[in-house]
Design an enzyme around this catalytic site. Structure first.
Site, PDB file in Angstrom:
ATOM      1  N   HIS A 301       0.807  -1.221   0.000  1.00 15.23           N
ATOM      2  CA  HIS A 301       0.000   0.000   0.000  1.00 15.23           C
ATOM      3  C   HIS A 301       0.848   1.282   0.000  1.00 15.23           C
ATOM      4  O   HIS A 301       0.370   2.350  -0.382  1.00 15.23           O
ATOM      5  CB  HIS A 301      -0.906  -0.004   1.239  1.00 15.23           C
ATOM      6  N   LYS A 386     -33.917   7.311  -7.892  1.00 22.50           N
ATOM      7  CA  LYS A 386     -34.540   7.923  -6.699  1.00 22.50           C
ATOM      8  C   LYS A 386     -33.770   9.179  -6.255  1.00 22.50           C
ATOM      9  O   LYS A 386     -34.015   9.706  -5.170  1.00 22.50           O
ATOM     10  CB  LYS A 386     -34.558   6.919  -5.540  1.00 22.50           C
ATOM     11  N   TYR A 413     -14.254   5.723   8.917  1.00 26.67           N
ATOM     12  CA  TYR A 413     -13.332   6.336   7.956  1.00 26.67           C
ATOM     13  C   TYR A 413     -13.785   5.940   6.560  1.00 26.67           C
ATOM     14  O   TYR A 413     -13.917   4.753   6.258  1.00 26.67           O
ATOM     15  CB  TYR A 413     -11.906   5.815   8.197  1.00 26.67           C
ATOM     16  N   THR A 426      -5.090  10.747  -0.338  1.00 21.29           N
ATOM     17  CA  THR A 426      -6.414  10.585   0.285  1.00 21.29           C
ATOM     18  C   THR A 426      -6.616  11.563   1.439  1.00 21.29           C
ATOM     19  O   THR A 426      -5.672  12.110   1.987  1.00 21.29           O
ATOM     20  CB  THR A 426      -6.586   9.153   0.848  1.00 21.29           C
TER      21      THR A 426
END
EC number: 2.3.1.137
Length: 586
Positions: A301, A386, A413, A426
């Site tokens: 990551h 909707k 989160y 992010t």
């Protein structure tokens, strides 16, 4: 996707990087105001009053000084957060990253041309690899001990040489081969020949030592083992660098996980928790090939976020579908050098380290519960009809499910992306708002009428939508607060009271969110990561026209959590919310 990548002969990879705006520093007042809103669902009147006083004191005192220093830092850096975030979110973490930090997921080919089928692993693998290598080539050719470190080997053609080999892991052994021959990409039949050679060799000879398992160890342990490995023989360093600099690691797994379009649970679990001797935990991309012709990936990551992998996976899926899962080109196989095996010099200490690494990994992996189910009653089309944002729809359903399960709000989160800024990654979006909590309470209160429930739900929708818009535009507050805390640490100042206030961590601050969630997009690509806290959940989902697909993780050793129960309650919430829209009269 290919057209998108090569849409203009004038455009070049990274061409627009320098024209992206710098990551902004939000105003201190705005960030603290948003923070107070975010803690409200978790506080009684007394707690909230105390926190409000702490925040005011911070704003008038040390916070203002720290904010000024942060503004100074931002003047000299186009992304004031980048280095800090990489270090504190990933590189300083000492936990084994392969399971605790990395993300993984299965490929969606099983839904069309590549359902599970024994005997297809190598043929499909050669085609899959070829599409992956084409993506890499498009990116290049588009015209025009206390802390880890990230090393990038990729270069565009204009930037210079880029490595052109891949590493293949099979039964504890490591091989490398070049994917360019006589100036062009080798073909699937040629890749098939290389994979067959490796597969036969590994299945007719003893297993290798499984050096890769060391990458699944606690970070300092792995760093020490790596140093020791290099001290045994300088050739070991050369081989480690060959793996590190490879385009990707191709993992040949012997297992055949169960998977159907109705249940991705086992294959998703296996992509994250499979054989550690055929995963290089520090590699940004492990392409995993299972014995039954099913695929997945496992990714470090630290270098990038999930959406990068989603785009690659979507591109491969489109290509497999377009070509009906087959190779339609020449079957000719040129005279290409056979793969080179990397044989490490090892001793009893290293073998013992490998066994310990495998044991700790498999023990932790066996504690992980992962369920991945599709909700097929409706999807994006109906929610949009909707006038409900589908991402917000899922987030509010999760809040309702958690509230029904525990009788309290769940600190949450959700990933907000800041990719519109220079090197943006992010921001934290806290989905558990006071509006969401009031709506959940109304849904559990039999005296509340349908119209009031619907109004409260729409208020929660409006709040969530506005927050996502703001936070993606650089107006979040969690990364800002982190910056202020890190400035204080760098200056040798005591940790401000704001960060030691019990309500800070109770509301999720400092990475204490019981719900760690992310929208994985609107393609068919799915992924998963572990929960942020032991008594929490990892909740990841993708949205399609006719369905929502949800992946949820939890630790079995926590008696309070049950991933399957939570997912089923989320699905029930989907029905309840749609029923509310259908039956309440505006």
């Amino acid at each position: 996707m290919e057209n998108q990548l090569a849409k203009s002969t004038e455009e070049r990879t990274f061409q627009y990087q320098d024209s992206l705006p710098s990551l902004p520093v939000p105003s201190l007042e705005e960030s603290l105001k948003k923070y107070l809103e975010a803690v409200k669902p978790f506080a009684n009147k007394e707690e909230y009053k105390k926190t409000k006083e702490i925040v005011q004191k911070f704003q008038d005192g040390i916070g203002r000084k720290l904010h000024q220093k942060l503004l100074e830092r931002a003047k000299g850096k186009r992304n004031w957060l980048e280095e800090w975030w990489l270090n504190c979110a990933y590189l300083d973490v000492r936990l084994p990253s392969q399971l605790n930090v990395n993300f993984a997921g299965p490929a969606p080919y099983i839904e069309h041309y590549w359902p599970p089928k024994e005997g297809t692993q190598l043929e499909r693998g050669s085609i899959n690899l070829w599409h992956n290598l084409n993506y890499w080539q498009l990116l290049r050719k588009i015209p025009g001990i206390t802390r880890d470190s990230v090393i990038s080997y990729f270069r565009t053609e204009s930037e210079g040489h880029s490595p052109t080999h891949i590493a293949v892991l099979c039964r504890g052994r490591v091989f490398v081969f070049d994917i360019i021959h006589e100036g062009c990409l080798i073909t699937p039949p040629e890749i098939y020949r290389q994979l067959t050679y490796i597969h036969r060799k590994c299945h007719s000879e003893p297993d290798g030592p499984g050096i890769a398992a060391l990458t699944s160890e606690e970070r300092t342990q792995w760093a020490k083992a790596r140093e020791y490995l290099i001290s045994l023989d300088p050739e070991n360093l050369t081989m480690l660098e060959k793996i590190q600099s490879s385009l990707l690691v191709y993992s040949i797994e012997d297992s055949s996980p169960h998977v159907t379009p109705e249940d991705y649970s086992q294959v998703t679990t296996m992509t994250l928790t499979g054989d550690p001797t055929v995963r290089w935990g520090d590699k940004s991309y492990n392409l995993i090939s299972f014995s039954n012709g099913v695929f997945g990936c496992s990714c470090d990551h630290a270098p990038f976020d999930g959406m990068v992998m989603v785009n690659i996976s979507h591109y491969i899926n489109e290509k497999v579908f377009e070509n009906e899962g087959r190779w339609k080109g020449s079957e000719k196989v040129r005279d290409i050098s056979l793969p080179e095996e990397l044989v490490f010099t090892v001793d009893d200490k290293i073998l013992n380290d490998i066994n310990q690494a495998k044991a700790q990994f498999l023990k932790q992996a066996s504690d992980l519960q992962i369920v991945v189910y599709p909700f097929t009653s409706f999807g994006k089309n109906l929610t949009k009809k909707k006038l409900l944002h589908p991402d917000t729809f899922i987030q509010l359903a999760l809040q309702l499910a958690y509230y029904r399960l525990y009788g309290r709000p769940g600190s949450c989160y959700e990933t907000a992306t800041t990719r519109c800024f220079y090197h943006g990654r992010t921001e934290t979006m806290r989905s558990c708002t006071i509006e969401a909590l009031r709506w959940c309470q109304s849904m559990q209160d039999p005296s509340t009428g349908l119209l009031e429930r619907q109004q409260k739900m729409l208020q929660a929708f409006a709040k969530h939508n506005k927050m996502m818009k703001d936070f993606s535009a650089g107006k979040g507050f969690d990364r800002h607060l982190l910056g202020l805390l890190l400035i204080a640490k760098e200056e040798g100042l005591p940790v401000p009271e704001l960060f030691t206030d019990p309500l800070f961590s109770k509301s999720g601050g400092g990475g204490n969110f019981v719900l760690s969630t992310s929208l994985i997009g609107y393609f068919k690509v799915q992924g998963v990561a572990v929960p942020m806290v032991h008594n929490g959940y990892g909740f990841f989902y993708h949205i399609r026209d006719d369905r929502f697909v949800v992946a949820c993780s939890a630790w079995k050793s926590c008696p309070e959590t049950d991933a399957e129960k939570l997912v089923l309650l989320v699905f029930q919430a989907f029905h309840d919310m749609m029923r509310l829209m259908n039956t309440a009269h505006l």
